[in-house]
Design a protein around this motif. Structure first.
Motif, short mmCIF file in Angstrom:
data_model
loop_
_atom_site.label_atom_id
_atom_site.label_comp_id
_atom_site.label_asym_id
_atom_site.label_seq_id
_atom_site.Cartn_x
_atom_site.Cartn_y
_atom_site.Cartn_z
N LEU A 69 49.79 50.79 45.59
CA LEU A 69 49.51 51.28 46.95
C LEU A 69 48.10 51.85 47.04
O LEU A 69 47.37 51.59 48.00
N ALA A 70 47.70 52.61 46.04
CA ALA A 70 46.35 53.19 46.02
C ALA A 70 45.29 52.09 45.97
O ALA A 70 44.29 52.15 46.69
N ILE A 71 45.52 51.09 45.15
CA ILE A 71 44.57 49.97 45.05
C ILE A 71 44.46 49.25 46.40
O ILE A 71 43.37 48.93 46.85
N GLU A 72 45.61 48.99 47.01
CA GLU A 72 45.62 48.28 48.28
C GLU A 72 44.90 49.07 49.38
O GLU A 72 44.30 48.48 50.27
N LEU A 73 44.98 50.40 49.32
CA LEU A 73 44.27 51.22 50.30
C LEU A 73 42.75 51.13 50.09
O LEU A 73 42.00 51.15 51.05
N GLU A 74 42.35 51.05 48.84
CA GLU A 74 40.91 51.00 48.52
C GLU A 74 40.30 49.64 48.80
O GLU A 74 39.15 49.53 49.20
N ILE A 75 41.06 48.60 48.55
CA ILE A 75 40.53 47.24 48.64
C ILE A 75 41.32 46.45 49.67
O ILE A 75 42.53 46.29 49.55
N PHE A 76 40.63 45.96 50.67
CA PHE A 76 41.28 45.12 51.67
C PHE A 76 40.95 43.67 51.33
O PHE A 76 39.86 43.20 51.56
N ASP A 77 41.92 42.99 50.74
CA ASP A 77 41.68 41.62 50.31
C ASP A 77 42.75 40.67 50.85
O ASP A 77 43.43 40.01 50.12
N ASP A 78 42.86 40.66 52.14
CA ASP A 78 43.85 39.81 52.79
C ASP A 78 43.32 38.38 52.88
O ASP A 78 42.94 37.90 53.94
N ILE A 79 43.30 37.72 51.74
CA ILE A 79 42.74 36.37 51.63
C ILE A 79 43.89 35.38 51.58
O ILE A 79 44.87 35.59 50.85
N GLU A 80 43.77 34.31 52.31
CA GLU A 80 44.77 33.26 52.23
C GLU A 80 44.58 32.52 50.92
O GLU A 80 43.48 32.08 50.59
N VAL A 81 45.64 32.39 50.16
CA VAL A 81 45.58 31.71 48.87
C VAL A 81 45.64 30.21 49.10
O VAL A 81 46.55 29.71 49.76
N THR A 82 44.66 29.52 48.56
CA THR A 82 44.61 28.06 48.63
C THR A 82 44.37 27.52 47.23
O THR A 82 44.07 28.29 46.30
N LEU A 83 44.47 26.23 47.09
CA LEU A 83 44.18 25.64 45.79
C LEU A 83 42.72 25.86 45.40
O LEU A 83 42.40 26.02 44.22
N ALA A 84 41.85 25.94 46.38
CA ALA A 84 40.42 26.12 46.11
C ALA A 84 40.12 27.49 45.53
O ALA A 84 39.22 27.64 44.70
N ASN A 85 40.86 28.53 45.94
CA ASN A 85 40.57 29.88 45.45
C ASN A 85 41.68 30.43 44.56
O ASN A 85 41.73 31.62 44.30
N LEU A 86 42.54 29.56 44.07
CA LEU A 86 43.70 29.99 43.28
C LEU A 86 43.29 30.74 42.01
O LEU A 86 43.84 31.79 41.71
N ASP A 87 42.32 30.23 41.28
CA ASP A 87 41.88 30.90 40.05
C ASP A 87 41.34 32.30 40.35
O ASP A 87 41.62 33.26 39.63
N GLU A 88 40.58 32.40 41.41
CA GLU A 88 40.02 33.70 41.82
C GLU A 88 41.14 34.67 42.19
O GLU A 88 41.09 35.86 41.85
N CYS A 89 42.16 34.18 42.88
CA CYS A 89 43.28 35.03 43.28
C CYS A 89 44.10 35.48 42.07
O CYS A 89 44.52 36.64 41.99
N TYR A 90 44.33 34.57 41.10
CA TYR A 90 45.02 34.96 39.87
C TYR A 90 44.22 36.03 39.14
O TYR A 90 44.78 36.99 38.62
N LYS A 91 42.91 35.87 39.09
CA LYS A 91 42.05 36.83 38.41
C LYS A 91 42.14 38.20 39.10
O LYS A 91 42.21 39.24 38.44
N ALA A 92 42.16 38.21 40.42
CA ALA A 92 42.28 39.47 41.17
C ALA A 92 43.62 40.14 40.86
O ALA A 92 43.69 41.36 40.69
N LYS A 93 44.70 39.36 40.77
CA LYS A 93 46.01 39.90 40.42
C LYS A 93 45.99 40.51 39.02
O LYS A 93 46.50 41.60 38.80
N GLN A 94 45.38 39.79 38.08
CA GLN A 94 45.31 40.28 36.71
C GLN A 94 44.46 41.55 36.62
O GLN A 94 44.79 42.47 35.88
N ASN A 95 43.39 41.61 37.40
CA ASN A 95 42.54 42.81 37.41
C ASN A 95 43.32 44.02 37.93
O ASN A 95 43.19 45.11 37.40
N LYS A 96 44.14 43.80 38.97
CA LYS A 96 44.98 44.89 39.48
C LYS A 96 45.98 45.33 38.41
O LYS A 96 46.20 46.52 38.21
#
Length: 117
Positions: A69-96
């Motif tokens: 919840l604290a991370i989500e308050l600090e970072i607004f990353d409401d990005i639609e996940v697509t095949l083009a940005n899938l690796d970036e989204c996985y990386k963001a999840k792993q960073n969290k």
């Protein structure tokens, strides 16, 4: 030999199905599941803790929830996940997940009693 229109349509549908499956797999992997898996691997909790919802496991889930919840308050990353940005989204999840794991480590260390010699 060229593909018939029907074969192209079937292949196109298969590709759409595979793409949907890849995206569905992404959504099934949550930050919480990454953290819990890591804690299981490191022996912080056991499978028994998870299955029986032990106090240790419930504490872990509470820390995960609050930190997420604290991370989500600090970072607004409401990005639609697509095949083009899938690796970036996985990386963001792993960073969290890594950030939450660091917080859990700090919580464990803070809870240690003071050493008296």
């Amino acid at each position: 030999m060229s593909e018939s229109l029907w074969q192209k349509e079937v292949n196109n549908e298969r590709q759409k199905s595979n793409n949907k499956e890849v995206l569905d797999n992404y959504h099934r992997v949550t930050v919480e599941s990454l953290v819990v898996k890591h804690c299981l691997a490191k022996g912080v909790i056991s499978e028994e803790d998870v299955n029986q919802s032990s106090r240790r496991y419930l504490w872990l889930r509470q820390v995960i929830t609050m930190k997420l919840l604290a991370i989500e308050l600090e970072i607004f990353d409401d990005i639609e996940v697509t095949l083009a940005n899938l690796d970036e989204c996985y990386k963001a999840k792993q960073n969290k997940a890594n950030e939450i794991i660091e917080t859990i480590s700090q919580c464990i260390l803070i809870s240690l009693p003071a050493y008296k010699y």
